[in-house]
Design a protein around this motif. Structure first.
Motif, PDB file in Angstrom:
ATOM      1  N   LEU A   8      36.820  46.085  36.752  1.00  0.00           N
ATOM      2  CA  LEU A   8      35.779  45.351  36.022  1.00  0.00           C
ATOM      3  C   LEU A   8      34.781  44.735  36.993  1.00  0.00           C
ATOM      4  O   LEU A   8      33.561  44.801  36.775  1.00  0.00           O
ATOM      5  N   PHE A   9      35.285  44.156  38.074  1.00  0.00           N
ATOM      6  CA  PHE A   9      34.384  43.564  39.074  1.00  0.00           C
ATOM      7  C   PHE A   9      33.498  44.632  39.705  1.00  0.00           C
ATOM      8  O   PHE A   9      32.290  44.406  39.910  1.00  0.00           O
ATOM      9  N   GLU A  10      34.066  45.777  40.007  1.00  0.00           N
ATOM     10  CA  GLU A  10      33.257  46.856  40.598  1.00  0.00           C
ATOM     11  C   GLU A  10      32.157  47.300  39.636  1.00  0.00           C
ATOM     12  O   GLU A  10      31.021  47.554  40.051  1.00  0.00           O
ATOM     13  N   LYS A  11      32.489  47.382  38.375  1.00  0.00           N
ATOM     14  CA  LYS A  11      31.518  47.826  37.369  1.00  0.00           C
ATOM     15  C   LYS A  11      30.335  46.878  37.268  1.00  0.00           C
ATOM     16  O   LYS A  11      29.198  47.301  37.023  1.00  0.00           O
ATOM     17  N   HIS A  12      30.588  45.587  37.495  1.00  0.00           N
ATOM     18  CA  HIS A  12      29.538  44.580  37.310  1.00  0.00           C
ATOM     19  C   HIS A  12      29.087  43.946  38.628  1.00  0.00           C
ATOM     20  O   HIS A  12      28.532  42.850  38.646  1.00  0.00           O
ATOM     21  N   GLU A  13      29.320  44.649  39.723  1.00  0.00           N
ATOM     22  CA  GLU A  13      28.764  44.301  41.028  1.00  0.00           C
ATOM     23  C   GLU A  13      29.235  42.949  41.551  1.00  0.00           C
ATOM     24  O   GLU A  13      28.480  42.228  42.212  1.00  0.00           O
ATOM     25  N   VAL A  14      30.475  42.610  41.263  1.00  0.00           N
ATOM     26  CA  VAL A  14      31.119  41.490  41.958  1.00  0.00           C
ATOM     27  C   VAL A  14      31.636  42.047  43.280  1.00  0.00           C
ATOM     28  O   VAL A  14      32.471  42.942  43.301  1.00  0.00           O
ATOM     29  N   ASN A  15      31.127  41.536  44.381  1.00  0.00           N
ATOM     30  CA  ASN A  15      31.446  42.156  45.673  1.00  0.00           C
ATOM     31  C   ASN A  15      32.245  41.280  46.620  1.00  0.00           C
ATOM     32  O   ASN A  15      32.603  41.714  47.722  1.00  0.00           O
ATOM     33  N   GLU A  16      32.543  40.052  46.207  1.00  0.00           N
ATOM     34  CA  GLU A  16      33.327  39.163  47.060  1.00  0.00           C
ATOM     35  C   GLU A  16      34.153  38.241  46.165  1.00  0.00           C
ATOM     36  O   GLU A  16      33.598  37.581  45.272  1.00  0.00           O
ATOM     37  N   VAL A  17      35.458  38.209  46.411  1.00  0.00           N
ATOM     38  CA  VAL A  17      36.374  37.505  45.519  1.00  0.00           C
ATOM     39  C   VAL A  17      37.328  36.639  46.335  1.00  0.00           C
ATOM     40  O   VAL A  17      37.930  37.104  47.307  1.00  0.00           O
ATOM     41  N   LEU A  18      37.485  35.383  45.927  1.00  0.00           N
ATOM     42  CA  LEU A  18      38.530  34.528  46.459  1.00  0.00           C
ATOM     43  C   LEU A  18      39.632  34.452  45.417  1.00  0.00           C
ATOM     44  O   LEU A  18      39.392  34.054  44.279  1.00  0.00           O
ATOM     45  N   ILE A  19      40.838  34.856  45.785  1.00  0.00           N
ATOM     46  CA  ILE A  19      41.966  34.853  44.868  1.00  0.00           C
ATOM     47  C   ILE A  19      43.017  33.880  45.387  1.00  0.00           C
ATOM     48  O   ILE A  19      43.390  33.924  46.556  1.00  0.00           O
ATOM     49  N   ASN A  20      43.457  32.964  44.528  1.00  0.00           N
ATOM     50  CA  ASN A  20      44.493  32.020  44.948  1.00  0.00           C
ATOM     51  C   ASN A  20      45.865  32.561  44.586  1.00  0.00           C
ATOM     52  O   ASN A  20      46.046  33.255  43.585  1.00  0.00           O
ATOM     53  N   LEU A  21      46.844  32.268  45.431  1.00  0.00           N
ATOM     54  CA  LEU A  21      48.168  32.863  45.316  1.00  0.00           C
ATOM     55  C   LEU A  21      49.245  31.791  45.467  1.00  0.00           C
ATOM     56  O   LEU A  21      49.049  30.780  46.143  1.00  0.00           O
ATOM     57  N   HIS A  22      50.392  32.043  44.860  1.00  0.00           N
ATOM     58  CA  HIS A  22      51.536  31.144  45.019  1.00  0.00           C
ATOM     59  C   HIS A  22      52.859  31.867  44.781  1.00  0.00           C
ATOM     60  O   HIS A  22      53.767  31.787  45.598  1.00  0.00           O
ATOM     61  N   HIS A  23      52.960  32.591  43.666  1.00  0.00           N
ATOM     62  CA  HIS A  23      54.189  33.267  43.269  1.00  0.00           C
ATOM     63  C   HIS A  23      54.180  34.686  43.842  1.00  0.00           C
ATOM     64  O   HIS A  23      53.331  35.503  43.475  1.00  0.00           O
ATOM     65  N   PHE A  24      55.095  34.990  44.782  1.00  0.00           N
ATOM     66  CA  PHE A  24      55.129  36.271  45.485  1.00  0.00           C
ATOM     67  C   PHE A  24      53.761  36.639  46.072  1.00  0.00           C
ATOM     68  O   PHE A  24      53.221  37.718  45.798  1.00  0.00           O
ATOM     69  N   PRO A  25      53.179  35.770  46.890  1.00  0.00           N
ATOM     70  CA  PRO A  25      51.838  36.045  47.423  1.00  0.00           C
ATOM     71  C   PRO A  25      51.765  37.308  48.268  1.00  0.00           C
ATOM     72  O   PRO A  25      50.747  38.005  48.258  1.00  0.00           O
ATOM     73  N   GLY A  26      52.836  37.610  48.990  1.00  0.00           N
ATOM     74  CA  GLY A  26      52.819  38.795  49.843  1.00  0.00           C
ATOM     75  C   GLY A  26      52.635  40.073  49.064  1.00  0.00           C
ATOM     76  O   GLY A  26      51.972  41.017  49.544  1.00  0.00           O
ATOM     77  N   GLN A  27      53.185  40.141  47.853  1.00  0.00           N
ATOM     78  CA  GLN A  27      53.019  41.338  47.033  1.00  0.00           C
ATOM     79  C   GLN A  27      51.550  41.539  46.655  1.00  0.00           C
ATOM     80  O   GLN A  27      51.055  42.672  46.646  1.00  0.00           O
TER      81      GLN A  27
END
Length: 235
Positions: free
Chosen positions: A40-59
């Motif tokens: 969805l982000f690619e379709k609408h030209e979102v090119n930079e994303v910050l994602i927060n993690l906590h539960h199994f972040p390594g996966q």
């Protein structure tokens, strides 16, 4: 376009599925939810994303590192959960020098037209815009009242006596200065601690596009059955 993707929850209502994987990697029609967001982000030209993690972040990190995508990802791992608002407050530099930033909850499955939403946000020239949907259970949602100019004139999180069924879809466009309005408290929440401060200063965007919170087993099964029918062109 930059986006915050909030994905740190434990997914307790999806157990036992989330006993071994994070909620954002739960498969829907044989594809992880996070991959639907990437597409969805690619379709609408979102090119930079910050994602927060906590539960199994390594996966999550390993999954994103294995993708072939032009999106630049930044990872923010929370040893102790900060709440949706706390995450934004701690990472407000990510939105510096942007005219607006998208904020999304990763536990939703959606085909929302982010391009149209962004156009709506810019046209209304408010500091914040909230996507809205018609809820069949408004007392479980954040509920908004709109005036004739699409300004949100009232907002209440999970009201006992809802005044409408226009519910917060968990998708926002915000000007960077909004992040300074989030209180510096433990577990700051967007719905309870930020949105009430924005009444009369934010716009509400109504759409008939598809969105569902897959946070329960029931909704996950519902999403799997509906997604193929609604989004055949995406699958």
């Amino acid at each position: 376009m930059k986006a915050f993707l909030l994905a740190a929850g434990h997914g307790t209502r999806l157990r036992p599925i989330t006993n071994t994987i994070p909620k954002c990697l739960v498969p829907i029609n044989n594809k992880p939810l996070l991959l639907w967001w990437v597409e969805l982000f690619e379709k609408h030209e979102v090119n930079e994303v910050l994602i927060n993690l906590h539960h199994f972040p390594g996966q999550v990190i390993d999954f994103i590192d294995g993708l072939e995508t032009g999106i630049k990802f930044h990872f923010f791992t929370e040893e102790k959960l900060l709440g949706s608002g706390g995450t934004l407050r701690h990472n407000k530099k990510f939105a510096e020098n942007e005219s607006e930033v998208l904020i999304a909850y990763a536990d939703n499955l959606t085909n929302y037209n982010l391009t149209r939403f962004r156009e709506f946000h810019r046209k209304n020239n408010k500091i914040f815009s909230m996507a809205l949907f018609n809820s069949g259970n408004p007392s479980s949602c954040g509920i908004a009242l709109l005036d004739k100019n699409n300004t949100i004139i009232e907002f209440e999180e999970k009201p006992q006596n809802p005044k409408s069924n226009l519910a917060n879809a968990g998708l926002y466009f915000a000007k960077p200065e909004v992040l300074d309005m989030i209180p510096d408290i433990e577990l700051a929440d967007i719905g309870f601690h930020l949105l009430p401060r924005l009444v009369n200063r934010m716009a509400g965007w109504k759409t008939d596009d598809y969105l569902i919170d897959i946070g329960t087993i029931e909704n996950l099964r519902k999403a799997e059955s509906e997604w193929l029918l609604i989004n055949k062109e995406m699958i």
